[in-house]
Design an enzyme around this catalytic site. Structure first.
Site, PDB file in Angstrom:
ATOM      1  N   LYS A 113     -25.258 -27.755 -30.593  1.00  0.00           N
ATOM      2  CA  LYS A 113     -23.933 -28.365 -30.373  1.00  0.00           C
ATOM      3  C   LYS A 113     -22.798 -27.422 -30.761  1.00  0.00           C
ATOM      4  O   LYS A 113     -21.629 -27.785 -30.697  1.00  0.00           O
ATOM      5  CB  LYS A 113     -23.803 -29.672 -31.163  1.00  0.00           C
ATOM      6  N   LYS A 130     -21.707 -26.762 -33.437  1.00  0.00           N
ATOM      7  CA  LYS A 130     -20.878 -27.406 -34.478  1.00  0.00           C
ATOM      8  C   LYS A 130     -21.273 -26.814 -35.833  1.00  0.00           C
ATOM      9  O   LYS A 130     -22.454 -26.788 -36.181  1.00  0.00           O
ATOM     10  CB  LYS A 130     -21.148 -28.917 -34.540  1.00  0.00           C
TER      11      LYS A 130
HETATM   12  N1  C2G Z   1     -17.663 -42.107 -32.684  1.00  0.00           N
HETATM   13  C1  C2G Z   1     -16.823 -43.199 -32.449  1.00  0.00           C
HETATM   14  N2  C2G Z   1     -15.496 -43.065 -32.604  1.00  0.00           N
HETATM   15  C2  C2G Z   1     -14.968 -41.884 -32.997  1.00  0.00           C
HETATM   16  C3  C2G Z   1     -15.795 -40.777 -33.246  1.00  0.00           C
HETATM   17  C4  C2G Z   1     -17.166 -40.914 -33.083  1.00  0.00           C
HETATM   18  O1  C2G Z   1     -17.302 -44.298 -32.084  1.00  0.00           O
HETATM   19  N3  C2G Z   1     -13.602 -41.797 -33.156  1.00  0.00           N
HETATM   20  C5  C2G Z   1     -19.109 -42.284 -32.481  1.00  0.00           C
HETATM   21  C6  C2G Z   1     -19.672 -41.355 -31.425  1.00  0.00           C
HETATM   22  O2  C2G Z   1     -19.468 -41.901 -30.121  1.00  0.00           O
HETATM   23  C7  C2G Z   1     -21.152 -41.299 -31.810  1.00  0.00           C
HETATM   24  C8  C2G Z   1     -21.116 -41.442 -33.344  1.00  0.00           C
HETATM   25  O3  C2G Z   1     -19.809 -41.960 -33.671  1.00  0.00           O
HETATM   26  O4  C2G Z   1     -21.845 -42.420 -31.248  1.00  0.00           O
HETATM   27  C9  C2G Z   1     -21.331 -40.130 -34.053  1.00  0.00           C
HETATM   28  O5  C2G Z   1     -20.334 -39.222 -33.580  1.00  0.00           O
HETATM   29  P1  C2G Z   1     -20.645 -37.639 -33.704  1.00  0.00           P
HETATM   30  O6  C2G Z   1     -21.048 -37.338 -35.091  1.00  0.00           O
HETATM   31  O7  C2G Z   1     -19.512 -36.909 -33.067  1.00  0.00           O
HETATM   32  O8  C2G Z   1     -21.945 -37.542 -32.776  1.00  0.00           O
HETATM   33  P2  C2G Z   1     -22.279 -36.393 -31.719  1.00  0.00           P
HETATM   34  O9  C2G Z   1     -21.944 -35.069 -32.276  1.00  0.00           O
HETATM   35  O10 C2G Z   1     -21.681 -36.832 -30.447  1.00  0.00           O
HETATM   36  O11 C2G Z   1     -23.897 -36.459 -31.685  1.00  0.00           O
HETATM   37  O12 C2G Z   1     -28.159 -36.859 -29.709  1.00  0.00           O
HETATM   38  C10 C2G Z   1     -26.861 -37.413 -29.784  1.00  0.00           C
HETATM   39  C11 C2G Z   1     -25.949 -36.555 -30.620  1.00  0.00           C
HETATM   40  O13 C2G Z   1     -26.558 -36.258 -31.868  1.00  0.00           O
HETATM   41  C12 C2G Z   1     -24.611 -37.254 -30.825  1.00  0.00           C
END
Ligand code: C2G
Length: 129
Positions: free
Chosen positions: A45, A47
């Site tokens: 990712k 990240k």
């Molecule tokens: N999320 C949310 N609102 C936000 C930020 C994040 O609802 N303002 C949700 C995202 O949609 C996700 C969860 O919180 O369902 C975790 O967000 P992230 O840590 O950014 O997840 P991500 O990096 O997208 O990883 O295999 C799937 C991946 O691991 C998802």
């Protein structure tokens, strides 16, 4: 017992994540969070997490909606996780809408609306001001 799973990085944990986890737990009785490892975040990712996997895991385990935290090490493990943990419902924020529909063969797939006004990027930008 209805089991739910969701996946993510959850770094810098914020109330958008909590909103998601609360609503994910409402889908059943037991919520598993598959937490992206530091290696998975960096390699897949691009990240770089502020908090380590262990620190992020500790924070998630302190959230009342979360029953178990497991590592997310690759993109391919979801089907196996659903089988191994006998998952009824897979939940993700709708920024992933449609991306995991292949899991519908094994469990319910629910995409929940994101909390629009908050993001880790926003937090970092604001702190940099
Ligand atoms: N999320 C949310 N609102 C936000 C930020 C994040 O609802 N303002 C949700 C995202 O949609 C996700 C969860 O919180 O369902 C975790 O967000 P992230 O840590 O950014 O997840 P991500 O990096 O997208 O990883 O295999 C799937 C991946 O691991 C998802």
């Amino acid at each position: 017992m209805k089991k739910v799973i969701t996946y993510g990085t959850f770094d810098l944990l914020h109330y958008g994540h909590i909103n998601l986890l609360r609503r994910a737990k409402e889908q059943g009785d037991y919520l598993i969070v598959a937490l992206s490892t530091d290696e998975f975040n960096w390699n897949e990712k691009q990240k770089k997490c502020y908090f380590t996997y262990e620190e992020r895991k500790q924070m998630l385990e302190a959230i009342r909606y979360v029953d178990l935290v497991i590592p997310e090490e690759n993109w391919e493990q979801k089907k196996e996780d659903v089988r191994e943990f006998r998952i009824d419902t897979f939940v993700m924020g709708n920024d992933w809408e449609g991306k995991f529909d292949f899991l519908k063969e094994y469990c319910d797939v629910v995409y929940l609306s994101r909390t629009p006004e908050i993001s880790t990027t926003q937090i970092k930008d604001d702190l940099g001001k």
